[in-house]
Design an enzyme around this catalytic site. Structure first.
Site, PDB file in Angstrom:
ATOM      1  N   ASP A 152      44.941  76.648  20.165  1.00  7.68           N
ATOM      2  CA  ASP A 152      45.594  77.582  21.080  1.00  7.68           C
ATOM      3  C   ASP A 152      46.277  78.691  20.286  1.00  7.68           C
ATOM      4  OD1 ASP A 152      44.861  75.831  23.081  1.00  7.68           O
ATOM      5  OD2 ASP A 152      46.864  74.954  23.304  1.00  7.68           O
ATOM      6  N   ASP A 154      49.805  80.251  20.143  1.00  7.29           N
ATOM      7  CA  ASP A 154      51.181  80.011  20.578  1.00  7.29           C
ATOM      8  C   ASP A 154      51.999  81.288  20.420  1.00  7.29           C
ATOM      9  OD1 ASP A 154      51.090  77.066  21.091  1.00  7.29           O
ATOM     10  OD2 ASP A 154      50.515  77.046  18.978  1.00  7.29           O
TER      11      ASP A 154
END
Length: 224
Positions: A152, A154
């Site tokens: 991901d 962040d």
């Protein structure tokens, strides 16, 4: 002319490490304090190049709560770092302001780079400071290959006062249609919570130095 005590206190607060900041230190192994020994992966060679991330927790006087991470996702270790040993601090906003993804050559970070090139001008236009955290921030600041292609992105938005809900919802659409999942945290100054959780409505889990709290209004909580 010497600065007033109030000015000195304000400067010290501004310079103090905050959650998500990345820290480097001298003599890391000796500067760390905690209830358990360092894991085998946190050897001298790794500690010499890997930054530590500031955690949300109360620490003993003179120490900062930090998290160590290794090259694998499961390699994590919590400890306290002596403030006097800190030699460098990189807040998430610095990575955004300096466009740290451009010179970053990790092939696994291609999706992050593409997303940030799209997002950065739009996030810069928001009324809130923003920065890069998590694995992407760690990798950009250290050059260590800790990201996976499935990682991901962040991100952190610092929103110290309650925003117009419509404005924050509108800003959340910036993360739609990206080539990867964006995990956005809101930092109120007292704690942090997930933007996705706030968008669902209802109470949110606010992470604070004194532990997580389920609250209806995260901006109504002030530091003790």
């Amino acid at each position: 002319m010497a600065a007033s005590p109030h000015a000195q206190s304000a400067r010290a607060a501004a310079d103090a490490p905050r959650p998500h900041d990345l820290l480097w230190a001298r003599g890391v192994a000796d500067a760390l304090h905690g209830g358990s020994p360092l894991p085998a992966w946190a050897d001298a060679a790794w500690l010499a190049v890997a930054p530590m991330v500031v955690r949300r927790e109360q620490a003993p006087p003179g120490y900062v709560p930090v998290g160590l991470r290794g090259s694998d996702r499961h390699q994590r270790h919590a400890a306290y770092l002596a403030e006097a040993a800190i030699t460098r601090r990189t807040p998430p906003e610095v990575l955004a302001r300096t466009r740290a993804w451009e010179p970053w050559g990790d092939a696994a970070g291609h999706a992050c780079r593409c997303a940030l090139r799209t997002l950065a001008p739009q996030l810069d236009a928001l009324p809130w400071a923003w920065g890069i955290t998590g694995g992407a921030g760690f990798a950009m600041s250290s050059g260590l290959p800790v990201l996976r292609e499935s990682s991901d992105l962040d991100l952190l938005l610092r929103i110290p006062r309650a925003p117009d809900p419509a404005e924050l919802r509108q800003a959340s659409h910036l993360f739609d249609g990206l080539p990867l999942r964006a995990d956005v945290q809101i930092d109120t100054g007292t704690g942090g919570f997930a933007l996705a959780e706030w968008l669902r409505g209802g109470p949110v889990l606010l992470k604070t130095d004194r532990g997580p709290r389920l609250v209806a209004d995260p901006w109504a909580i002030v530091a003790p």
